[in-house]
Scaffold this motif. Structure first.
Motif, PDB file in Angstrom:
ATOM      1  N   ASN A  87      -5.053  48.589  52.558  1.00 32.90           N
ATOM      2  CA  ASN A  87      -6.957  48.095  51.654  1.00 32.90           C
ATOM      3  C   ASN A  87      -7.225  46.621  52.708  1.00 32.90           C
ATOM      4  O   ASN A  87      -6.076  46.118  53.670  1.00 32.90           O
ATOM      5  CB  ASN A  87      -6.730  47.315  50.616  1.00 32.90           C
TER       6      ASN A  87
ATOM      7  N   THR B 150     -16.492  48.238  51.259  1.00 37.83           N
ATOM      8  CA  THR B 150     -15.968  49.474  52.363  1.00 37.83           C
ATOM      9  C   THR B 150     -14.020  49.595  51.925  1.00 37.83           C
ATOM     10  O   THR B 150     -13.987  49.628  50.840  1.00 37.83           O
ATOM     11  CB  THR B 150     -15.303  48.644  53.702  1.00 37.83           C
ATOM     12  N   SER B 151     -14.064  51.051  52.386  1.00 35.78           N
ATOM     13  CA  SER B 151     -12.847  52.411  52.377  1.00 35.78           C
ATOM     14  C   SER B 151     -12.182  52.744  53.386  1.00 35.78           C
ATOM     15  O   SER B 151     -12.095  53.666  53.818  1.00 35.78           O
ATOM     16  CB  SER B 151     -13.316  53.137  51.034  1.00 35.78           C
TER      17      SER B 151
ATOM     18  N   ASP C  46      -6.260  49.197  46.092  1.00 32.69           N
ATOM     19  CA  ASP C  46      -7.072  49.232  45.113  1.00 32.69           C
ATOM     20  C   ASP C  46      -7.744  51.366  45.404  1.00 32.69           C
ATOM     21  O   ASP C  46      -6.943  51.569  46.673  1.00 32.69           O
ATOM     22  CB  ASP C  46      -8.937  48.819  46.236  1.00 32.69           C
ATOM     23  N   GLU C  47      -8.566  51.742  44.977  1.00 33.08           N
ATOM     24  CA  GLU C  47      -8.862  53.105  45.349  1.00 33.08           C
ATOM     25  C   GLU C  47      -9.123  53.608  46.794  1.00 33.08           C
ATOM     26  O   GLU C  47     -10.109  52.599  47.159  1.00 33.08           O
ATOM     27  CB  GLU C  47      -9.612  53.688  44.212  1.00 33.08           C
ATOM     28  N   GLY C  48      -9.027  54.272  47.038  1.00 35.40           N
ATOM     29  CA  GLY C  48      -9.592  55.076  48.437  1.00 35.40           C
ATOM     30  C   GLY C  48     -11.163  55.581  48.309  1.00 35.40           C
ATOM     31  O   GLY C  48     -11.756  55.659  47.264  1.00 35.40           O
ATOM     32  N   PRO C  49     -11.434  56.168  49.450  1.00 39.65           N
ATOM     33  CA  PRO C  49     -12.566  56.778  49.820  1.00 39.65           C
ATOM     34  C   PRO C  49     -12.632  57.614  48.500  1.00 39.65           C
ATOM     35  O   PRO C  49     -11.580  58.403  48.105  1.00 39.65           O
ATOM     36  CB  PRO C  49     -12.448  57.914  51.249  1.00 39.65           C
TER      37      PRO C  49
ATOM     38  N   LEU D 125      -5.202  53.256  48.680  1.00 37.24           N
ATOM     39  CA  LEU D 125      -4.700  51.966  49.570  1.00 37.24           C
ATOM     40  C   LEU D 125      -4.562  50.844  49.286  1.00 37.24           C
ATOM     41  O   LEU D 125      -3.990  49.813  48.514  1.00 37.24           O
ATOM     42  CB  LEU D 125      -6.104  51.229  50.444  1.00 37.24           C
TER      43      LEU D 125
END
Length: 792
Positions: A268, A274-275, A25-28, A348
């Motif tokens: 992840n 959450t990230s 998944d995409e991070g912060p 992630l």
């Protein structure tokens, strides 16, 4: 090496639907593009005001001779074991630079800026350096004061600002690496804090003595093994640049021995909201909290186009600092949480805790030799105990790739690089990656329950009650079932066996964790027929049982501490059908020693063994203790006995318990031990007296991370020349002082003896006691030496 267990399994493993897994998944989002990377120079008032200011204090280190360092690096890279983490920098000390206790107008070295702030500057330079990273040993700035560091020769970007007692609040920290030969520290105090108490000092620097990839050829095969000569640019695979390439980072790990390179990747977790920046790398790369705090993580060090070149390392997104969550040598993993400022546009990686299938396609993304990001394609050969074996079809790995992620065809992380022999000269050489399915029990509390939401045993989730016991048939040559995972919600595994009256059976476990077992003789598992906890002093159980009556028996396995995580495999056999007339034997027992652990490897001479015993003696063979019982197709064992000279023996046993052993000795050195010859000589007050002054030699000495220097004292005659020198194969240097506290150095030398030994020739100007201090060139290195002195 194929160490696959030949198991006879009647009950098939559960479907992988129960395995824990999480997609990528995409991070912060929303963080600065460069994280802790460089900022525009406007944060430094002196440059922003276009007012060139000379440094208040400066230190120029002598040029560094890189030749002996590169020779050491080549020797280290040739050692067997994990992929050697390349060294690119060493630690150098210098006379401490301190800022004034207060910055006040008119004080020496303090400059007033147009807006009224006061500035103090210090420079540290090292001709020929390609990077400098200063350590702040004391920092306590007044309110609103700031600290920045930048390249004094190319002052276009800066790092910071830092305030108060620094990022950790303890006043001690490493400033970011400045990629140049002159690092400038600038402290600014606003008018309202002028005259307030201030503390700041620096006394050492991590100096980069070569660029990444330079001189990192595999010394076993020569220049044909240059890490970039057969590897694939990750930019050529758009399916990986769009996500995975944004998760992988090259690491610069600063230790007391230097600066070392590894690779790792962001992972992840199962919580969608959450990230958390979890980061997976190798245990042999990084496992100490202090080193994790000082590690720099560089993202996007990769070419933008297939035939392009990477950007300068100093310009890419950077994260400074991390903390260790879990680490183990069992699967050579470390899980970190990055603590610095996360850059935006991170990905992630997804992962799976399912057991992988040999023959599937795999991909590795890594930084071989510290060069820009590469991608390798290959096939999973099979699990090798706690490791995956991989053979590449395109691309390889190299030193600096250690800790890098291994992906299955679904782009899920299934392991991280430990070592291997692949190179551009050995294209078909096997590499080994720590298995994530075996790591998962240790990291599940951070990464979550997974997409399935199940915390049960991924091998057989139905065996948590006696009614669901897995039915197994003891084979004639033994069998293995597992691996199994126990946890806080999967506390018990049950197995069922139909045993014959009067027949003898053996049940035992293998693994790294502490497990126990009870054998029951009724369907409810109430009546205990036999039990065992720690067989022969090991953490495993071993039950040798002769069935008094035919029927179904049930084996219950739990962790030693109820509810704790544990991984094990179950071994079982009907052993009295394996009788032979003579005991089998072990052939070609070998050993290797790395990081305090002894790895034994052997061949079997016959095929009638039922298994192996490993025993240890600390008294030269007078007394032995059993440390492991292993299944018949095991050919390797790793053990950490602690420091000292140990003797191991490995014996093959058969059904009659006849054993024939083969022995081998292993000398394990504790890198943290004090000098065993004279532990009191670590200061001038405890210096060893050298006598007579006319000449002599010492017994061998040892320097290490906990014993960084040896002191000697000798009475010299005025006007007489004396020579002091070391012998040995390690890099040492010597200093002569006219006072026991080391404040009056009168002579020193680094490499004018044989090889990297020192030789100091000194003519005394006064009669009486003088002191000699011996250290390693790089503080904390392990070194053995002998000292000789003579009157010329």
């Amino acid at each position: 090496m194929n160490r696959t267990i030949l198991a006879v399994l009647v009950a098939a493993a559960a479907a992988p639907a129960f395995a824990q897994e999480v997609p990528g998944d995409e991070g912060p989002s929303g963080g600065p593009a460069l994280g802790d990377g460089p900022r525009e120079i406007v944060t430094t008032t002196a440059f922003a005001a276009k007012s060139p200011i000379a440094a208040s204090r400066s230190v120029e280190l002598p040029p560094l001779d890189a030749a002996p360092l590169l020779a050491q690096d080549a020797a280290r890279a040739a050692l067997p074991g994990p992929k050697s983490d390349p060294r690119v920098g060493v630690i150098r000390r210098f006379r401490e630079i301190r800022a004034p206790r207060r910055l006040v107008l008119g004080a020496g070295g303090v400059t007033s800026m147009p807006e009224g702030s006061l500035v103090w500057i210090a420079d540290v330079s090292a001709p020929g350096a390609v990077g400098l990273r200063l350590r702040v040993s004391r920092c306590d700035l007044p309110p609103q004061a700031s600290l920045v560091v930048y390249d004094a020769d190319e002052p276009s970007e800066a790092y910071g600002p830092y305030a108060g007692r620094g990022p950790d609040g303890d006043g001690e920290f490493l400033l970011p690496t400045v990629f140049g030969a002159r690092a400038r520290v600038e402290i600014r105090v606003p008018p309202e804090s002028a005259g307030a108490p201030l503390r700041f000092s620096i006394d050492r620097v991590a100096q980069r003595y070569r660029e990444r990839g330079e001189g990192l050829d595999d010394p076993r095969v020569g220049s044909a093994a240059k890490p970039d000569s057969c590897n694939n640019n990750v930019a050529c695979d758009s399916s990986y640049t769009q996500d995975i390439a944004r998760a992988v980072a090259t690491m610069e790990i600063t230790t007391s021995s230097g600066v070392f390179l590894c690779t790792g990747a962001l992972l992840n977790d199962s919580e969608a909201q959450t990230s958390v920046p979890y980061f997976l790398t190798a245990h042999h790369c990084l496992s100490k909290e202090s080193e994790a705090n000082d590690t720099e993580f560089f993202f996007d060090y990769r070419a933008a186009e297939c035939d392009g070149f990477p950007p300068p390392l100093g310009s890419v997104p950077r994260v400074a600092g991390s903390t260790v969550l879990e680490s183990s040598a069992a699967t050579d993993f470390t899980l970190l949480r990055l603590t610095g400022t996360m850059p935006s546009n991170r990905f992630l990686c997804g992962w799976t805790a399912a057991r992988q299938t040999p023959g599937e396609s795999i991909v590795g993304v890594h930084h071989p030799g510290g060069t820009h990001m590469r991608i390798s394609y290959g096939t999973l050969i099979g699990p090798d105990g706690s490791f995956h074996q991989v053979q590449w079809s395109s691309g390889v790995t190299a030193g600096g790739s250690s800790g890098s992620p291994l992906f299955n065809s679904a782009k899920q992380v299934i392991g991280q690089l430990y070592g291997g022999i692949s190179s551009c000269a050995i294209l078909d050489g096997l590499d080994e990656y720590g298995r994530f399915d075996r790591t998962y029990a240790s990291v599940s509390r951070y990464l979550g329950l997974g997409a399935s939401g199940s915390t049960g045993d991924s091998f057989d989730p139905a065996d948590d009650t006696v009614a669901g016991a897995t039915l197994l048939l003891p084979g004639l040559f033994g069998a293995e079932h597992g691996p199994h995972l126990l946890s806080t919600t999967d506390t018990t595994d049950w197995f069922a066996f139909d045993l014959g009256a009067g027949a003898r059976y053996r049940f035992f476990s293998t693994g790294q964790d502490d497990v126990r077992a009870t054998l029951h003789s009724d369907a409810l598992g109430v009546v205990t027929a036999a039990s065992d906890d720690d067989a022969a002093g090991s953490l495993q159980f071993s039950i040798d049982f002769t069935a008094p009556a035919a029927g179904r028996y049930r084996l219950r396995v739990t962790a030693k501490t109820q509810g704790s995580g544990a991984e094990y495999s179950l071994q079982y056999a009907q052993v009295d059908l394996l009788r032979t007339t003579a005991p089998p034997s072990v052939a070609k027992l070998r050993k290797s020693v790395a990081s305090g652990a002894v790895t034994l490897k052997w061949r079997d001479k016959a095929r009638d063994e039922a298994g192996y015993y490993v025993e240890l003696s600390a008294d030269g063979g007078a007394n032995w203790s059993r440390v492991a019982e292993l299944p018949r197709d095991t050919r390797t064992f790793t053990h950490d006995p602690g420091p000292g000279l140990h003797r191991y023996r490995v014996g093959a046993w058969n059904a009659a318990t006849d054993v024939k052993f083969r022995e081998i000795a292993a000398d394990v050195f504790d890198v943290n031990q004090l000098d065993p010859f004279d532990p009191a000589d670590d200061s001038g007050a405890g210096a060893t007296t050298l006598s007579p002054a006319a000449g002599g030699t010492t017994s061998p000495r040892t320097l290490s991370r906990a014993d960084v220097e040896d002191w000697f004292t000798i009475d010299l005659a005025a006007g007489v020349t004396y020579t002091f020198e070391t012998t040995g194969r390690f890099d040492t240097y010597g200093e002569i002082f006219d006072a026991a506290n080391g404040s009056a150095r009168v002579a020193f030398n680094d490499d004018s003896g044989r090889g990297t030994n020192f030789r100091v020739a000194f003519t005394a100007t006064r009669p009486g006691a003088h002191w000699l201090r011996v250290r390693t060139y790089t503080e904390g290195d392990i070194a053995g030496y002998a000292l000789a002195w003579r009157e010329e």
